[in-house]
Design a protein around this motif. Structure first.
Motif, PDB file in Angstrom:
ATOM      1  N   ILE A  21      -3.015   6.484   5.622  1.00 43.46           N
ATOM      2  CA  ILE A  21      -2.689   5.096   4.876  1.00 43.46           C
ATOM      3  C   ILE A  21      -3.465   5.399   3.472  1.00 43.46           C
ATOM      4  CG2 ILE A  21      -2.874   2.732   4.565  1.00 43.46           C
ATOM      5  CD1 ILE A  21      -2.334   2.144   7.628  1.00 43.46           C
ATOM      6  N   ALA A  22      -4.674   5.749   3.360  1.00 39.88           N
ATOM      7  CA  ALA A  22      -5.224   5.754   2.324  1.00 39.88           C
ATOM      8  C   ALA A  22      -4.484   6.615   1.290  1.00 39.88           C
ATOM      9  CB  ALA A  22      -6.658   6.073   2.453  1.00 39.88           C
ATOM     10  N   VAL A  23      -4.327   7.998   1.930  1.00 41.46           N
ATOM     11  CA  VAL A  23      -3.673   9.031   1.302  1.00 41.46           C
ATOM     12  C   VAL A  23      -2.359   8.598   0.458  1.00 41.46           C
ATOM     13  CG1 VAL A  23      -2.690  11.342   1.116  1.00 41.46           C
ATOM     14  CG2 VAL A  23      -4.902  11.118   2.381  1.00 41.46           C
ATOM     15  N   ALA A  24      -1.530   7.892   1.398  1.00 42.73           N
ATOM     16  CA  ALA A  24      -0.390   7.454   0.979  1.00 42.73           C
ATOM     17  C   ALA A  24      -0.321   6.350  -0.214  1.00 42.73           C
ATOM     18  CB  ALA A  24       0.592   7.064   2.266  1.00 42.73           C
ATOM     19  N   LEU A  25      -1.190   5.373  -0.049  1.00 41.73           N
ATOM     20  CA  LEU A  25      -1.466   4.497  -1.027  1.00 41.73           C
ATOM     21  C   LEU A  25      -1.958   5.057  -2.064  1.00 41.73           C
ATOM     22  CD1 LEU A  25      -1.601   1.490  -1.938  1.00 41.73           C
ATOM     23  CD2 LEU A  25      -3.839   1.285  -0.614  1.00 41.73           C
ATOM     24  N   GLY A  26      -2.836   5.955  -2.033  1.00 45.11           N
ATOM     25  CA  GLY A  26      -3.641   6.807  -3.142  1.00 45.11           C
ATOM     26  C   GLY A  26      -2.501   7.388  -3.994  1.00 45.11           C
ATOM     27  N   CYS A  27      -1.674   8.102  -3.398  1.00 46.70           N
ATOM     28  CA  CYS A  27      -0.542   8.935  -4.228  1.00 46.70           C
ATOM     29  C   CYS A  27       0.420   7.796  -4.787  1.00 46.70           C
ATOM     30  CB  CYS A  27       0.311   9.615  -3.278  1.00 46.70           C
ATOM     31  SG  CYS A  27      -0.496  11.177  -2.598  1.00 46.70           S
ATOM     32  N   VAL A  28       0.709   6.625  -4.212  1.00 49.57           N
ATOM     33  CA  VAL A  28       1.594   5.929  -4.878  1.00 49.57           C
ATOM     34  C   VAL A  28       0.832   5.193  -6.298  1.00 49.57           C
ATOM     35  CG1 VAL A  28       2.678   3.605  -4.781  1.00 49.57           C
ATOM     36  CG2 VAL A  28       2.816   5.042  -2.818  1.00 49.57           C
ATOM     37  N   LEU A  29      -0.597   5.070  -6.054  1.00 43.38           N
ATOM     38  CA  LEU A  29      -1.043   4.459  -7.383  1.00 43.38           C
ATOM     39  C   LEU A  29      -1.260   5.589  -8.332  1.00 43.38           C
ATOM     40  CD1 LEU A  29      -3.949   2.103  -5.612  1.00 43.38           C
ATOM     41  CD2 LEU A  29      -1.957   1.426  -6.730  1.00 43.38           C
ATOM     42  N   PHE A  30      -1.754   6.682  -7.968  1.00 40.03           N
ATOM     43  CA  PHE A  30      -1.997   7.556  -8.672  1.00 40.03           C
ATOM     44  C   PHE A  30      -0.797   8.107  -9.617  1.00 40.03           C
ATOM     45  CE2 PHE A  30      -2.433  12.098  -9.736  1.00 40.03           C
ATOM     46  CZ  PHE A  30      -3.894  12.144 -10.675  1.00 40.03           C
ATOM     47  N   GLY A 216      -6.265   5.435  -7.254  1.00 37.85           N
ATOM     48  CA  GLY A 216      -5.552   6.224  -6.293  1.00 37.85           C
ATOM     49  C   GLY A 216      -6.127   7.609  -6.127  1.00 37.85           C
ATOM     50  N   ALA A 217      -6.732   8.254  -7.259  1.00 35.75           N
ATOM     51  CA  ALA A 217      -7.343   9.430  -7.008  1.00 35.75           C
ATOM     52  C   ALA A 217      -8.587   9.415  -5.977  1.00 35.75           C
ATOM     53  CB  ALA A 217      -7.961   9.993  -8.346  1.00 35.75           C
ATOM     54  N   PHE A 218      -9.166   8.348  -5.961  1.00 34.72           N
ATOM     55  CA  PHE A 218     -10.499   8.048  -5.222  1.00 34.72           C
ATOM     56  C   PHE A 218      -9.765   7.890  -3.714  1.00 34.72           C
ATOM     57  CE2 PHE A 218     -13.045   4.750  -2.832  1.00 34.72           C
ATOM     58  CZ  PHE A 218     -14.347   5.450  -2.709  1.00 34.72           C
ATOM     59  N   LEU A 219      -8.695   7.119  -3.432  1.00 34.68           N
ATOM     60  CA  LEU A 219      -8.285   6.923  -2.247  1.00 34.68           C
ATOM     61  C   LEU A 219      -7.618   8.433  -1.549  1.00 34.68           C
ATOM     62  CD1 LEU A 219      -6.194   3.557  -2.496  1.00 34.68           C
ATOM     63  CD2 LEU A 219      -8.390   3.775  -1.317  1.00 34.68           C
ATOM     64  N   VAL A 220      -7.126   9.100  -2.337  1.00 36.04           N
ATOM     65  CA  VAL A 220      -6.614  10.398  -1.860  1.00 36.04           C
ATOM     66  C   VAL A 220      -7.676  11.120  -1.435  1.00 36.04           C
ATOM     67  CG1 VAL A 220      -5.423  12.608  -2.689  1.00 36.04           C
ATOM     68  CG2 VAL A 220      -4.504  10.215  -3.399  1.00 36.04           C
ATOM     69  N   LEU A 221      -8.757  11.432  -2.198  1.00 36.35           N
ATOM     70  CA  LEU A 221      -9.966  12.164  -1.903  1.00 36.35           C
ATOM     71  C   LEU A 221     -10.616  11.624  -0.566  1.00 36.35           C
ATOM     72  CD1 LEU A 221     -11.422  12.674  -5.510  1.00 36.35           C
ATOM     73  CD2 LEU A 221     -10.448  14.281  -4.201  1.00 36.35           C
ATOM     74  N   VAL A 222     -10.967  10.483  -0.372  1.00 36.50           N
ATOM     75  CA  VAL A 222     -11.609   9.734   0.458  1.00 36.50           C
ATOM     76  C   VAL A 222     -10.689  10.065   1.936  1.00 36.50           C
ATOM     77  CG1 VAL A 222     -12.169   7.673   1.723  1.00 36.50           C
ATOM     78  CG2 VAL A 222     -12.928   8.083  -0.564  1.00 36.50           C
TER      79      VAL A 222
END
Length: 246
Positions: A21-30, A216-222
């Protein structure tokens, strides 16, 4: 299967879901932040020092695509007028249709008789202008000055034309919100104009866009890092538990 192992696997599955979920949301935001920025903003390179010290020669600026009718006093804008040359120019709006512009009174630019404080100028002074005779800006037009007042080729060099050095609002291509390179950030707020009718413009949505990209970048990395970290943690727990079972 032991209760401890089942609990560990349950935590692992829940962590994997949250990671996804974090990666998906991060991609959307980024990606959304970048797309939003590309739609709303246009980059320009400033060719001269006429806007120094606010903007230097070679600086890369971000201009929000807005209609010329939305421009207010104090805005730094990109415009193109064939009577001024073939390339887009970057100047500051100091007068709009109906304004009476002059310089200088006590070293200050005046608009409709009001002295304008301009802290963005070198030394905060307008006195380096040789002088602007009292000029009324025609309706639907804008009067421009460069922040480097002594050398800017702006409305002051076109005062004798039929439009008194002004440019049509329709010539505006965008309002500059920030210097992207070097990373000087948002332009200073032109507070000296805020007491005039109509006030000053509010900054565009650049900060929310940058926030979306960074978050977004932070969520993708985490999210991406969770898998290896969780796997290493499970291995560590397994090795710790082996002697106890023996």
């Amino acid at each position: 299967m032991s209760r401890t192992r089942r609990t560990s696997e349950g935590h692992g599955r829940a962590g994997s879901v949250l990671s996804g979920i974090a990666v998906a949301l991060g991609c959307v935001l980024f990606l959304g932040g970048f797309v939003w920025g590309a739609v709303v903003y246009q980059p320009y390179t400033v060719p001269t020092d006429s806007m120094s010290p606010t903007i230097g020669a070679g600086d890369r600026v971000l201009a929000q695509r807005i209609d010329g009718s939305e421009i207010k006093r104090g805005d730094v804008v990109v415009f193109q007028d064939k009577s001024w040359g073939d390339m887009p120019l970057v100047k500051r709006v100091v007068g709009i249709g109906g304004d009476r512009v002059a310089c200088c009174t006590d070293g200050k630019l005046t608009v409709n008789g009001k002295k304008i404080e301009e802290p963005y100028l070198q030394g905060g002074q307008s006195a380096s202008i040789t002088g602007i005779k009292s000029t009324t800006v025609p309706a639907g037009r804008l009067f421009f000055l460069g922040d480097e007042r002594s050398g800017s080729l702006d409305s002051t060099v076109h005062l004798d034309d039929i439009q008194h050095g002004s440019v049509a609002r329709e010539a505006v291509k965008g309002r500059v919100d920030a210097v992207a390179w070097p990373m000087d950030g948002m332009l200073p707020t032109p507070t000296g104009f805020e007491q005039l009718p109509g006030g000053i413009s509010q900054p565009g949505p650049l900060k929310p866009m940058l926030t979306a990209v960074v978050v977004g970048a932070f969520l993708v990395l985490v999210g991406a890092a969770y898998g290896p970290i969780a796997q290493r943690a499970r291995r560590s727990r397994t090795r710790s538990a082996e002697p106890a079972r023996a």
